[in-house]
Design a protein around this motif. Structure first.
Motif, PDB file in Angstrom:
ATOM      1  N   ALA A 273      21.317 -42.282 -10.926  1.00 16.58           N
ATOM      2  CA  ALA A 273      21.938 -41.190 -10.133  1.00 16.58           C
ATOM      3  C   ALA A 273      20.934 -40.393  -9.127  1.00 16.58           C
ATOM      4  N   ILE A 274      21.303 -39.896  -8.074  1.00 12.21           N
ATOM      5  CA  ILE A 274      20.283 -39.024  -7.241  1.00 12.21           C
ATOM      6  C   ILE A 274      20.250 -37.814  -7.762  1.00 12.21           C
TER       7      ILE A 274
ATOM      8  N   HIS B 257      26.280 -40.115 -18.815  1.00 12.99           N
ATOM      9  CA  HIS B 257      25.232 -41.133 -18.344  1.00 12.99           C
ATOM     10  C   HIS B 257      24.394 -41.189 -19.349  1.00 12.99           C
ATOM     11  N   ASP B 258      23.388 -42.083 -19.324  1.00 11.24           N
ATOM     12  CA  ASP B 258      22.237 -42.447 -20.066  1.00 11.24           C
ATOM     13  C   ASP B 258      20.945 -42.235 -19.191  1.00 11.24           C
ATOM     14  N   ASN B 259      20.584 -40.795 -19.476  1.00 10.45           N
ATOM     15  CA  ASN B 259      19.179 -40.553 -18.820  1.00 10.45           C
ATOM     16  C   ASN B 259      19.077 -40.529 -17.426  1.00 10.45           C
ATOM     17  N   GLY B 260      20.448 -40.212 -16.762  1.00 11.52           N
ATOM     18  CA  GLY B 260      20.578 -40.339 -15.501  1.00 11.52           C
ATOM     19  C   GLY B 260      21.012 -41.361 -14.884  1.00 11.52           C
TER      20      GLY B 260
ATOM     21  N   GLU C  82      27.854 -49.179  -1.160  1.00  8.85           N
ATOM     22  CA  GLU C  82      26.292 -49.378  -1.472  1.00  8.85           C
ATOM     23  C   GLU C  82      25.484 -48.295  -1.739  1.00  8.85           C
ATOM     24  N   HIS C  83      25.969 -46.947  -1.921  1.00 12.34           N
ATOM     25  CA  HIS C  83      25.335 -45.747  -2.273  1.00 12.34           C
ATOM     26  C   HIS C  83      26.137 -45.104  -3.401  1.00 12.34           C
ATOM     27  N   TRP C  84      27.274 -45.561  -3.912  1.00 10.54           N
ATOM     28  CA  TRP C  84      28.144 -44.840  -4.826  1.00 10.54           C
ATOM     29  C   TRP C  84      28.541 -45.566  -6.120  1.00 10.54           C
ATOM     30  N   ILE C  85      28.367 -45.123  -7.133  1.00 13.06           N
ATOM     31  CA  ILE C  85      29.106 -45.489  -8.598  1.00 13.06           C
ATOM     32  C   ILE C  85      30.246 -44.568  -8.680  1.00 13.06           C
TER      33      ILE C  85
ATOM     34  N   ASN D  91      20.814 -44.421  -6.200  1.00 13.12           N
ATOM     35  CA  ASN D  91      19.637 -45.105  -5.380  1.00 13.12           C
ATOM     36  C   ASN D  91      20.139 -46.503  -5.339  1.00 13.12           C
ATOM     37  N   PRO D  92      20.321 -47.121  -4.168  1.00 12.13           N
ATOM     38  CA  PRO D  92      20.835 -48.435  -4.105  1.00 12.13           C
ATOM     39  C   PRO D  92      19.884 -49.519  -4.720  1.00 12.13           C
TER      40      PRO D  92
END
Length: 94
Positions: A8-9, A22-25, A34-37, A58-59
């Protein structure tokens, strides 16, 4: 089940404040544009779709993962009836 994970950004503190698992980000979900989960769909109409979360990533960090290969043997996998499954992500040492 195929999903994607990406770094993640947002900071881990920002992810925590938003209640995003999340797991440590690193976040897990479907990879979009391309840029999104994005997380599972929690509401949908013929006019819009609302995912549980969407996080810019970050893609270059995005990778495809097969979550059935990472399940703990005792884990239960539940379908939400819409083709999505819910389970805790395997973490080494747990």
């Amino acid at each position: 089940m195929i999903k994607f994970e990406g770094q993640a950004i947002l900071s881990t503190q920002e992810l925590d404040a938003l209640g995003i698992e999340h797991d440590n980000g690193w976040v897990v979900g479907s990879w979009v544009d391309e840029h999104w989960i994005v997380g599972k769909i929690i509401e949908a109409t013929d006019e819009y779709i609302q995912p549980e979360f969407w996080v810019k990533v970050n893609p270059k960090s995005v990778q495809q993962i097969d979550l059935f290969d990472t399940l703990k043997p005792s884990q239960n996998v539940e379908s939400d009836g819409m083709g999505s499954y819910h389970f805790e992500r395997f973490q080494q040492g747990k």
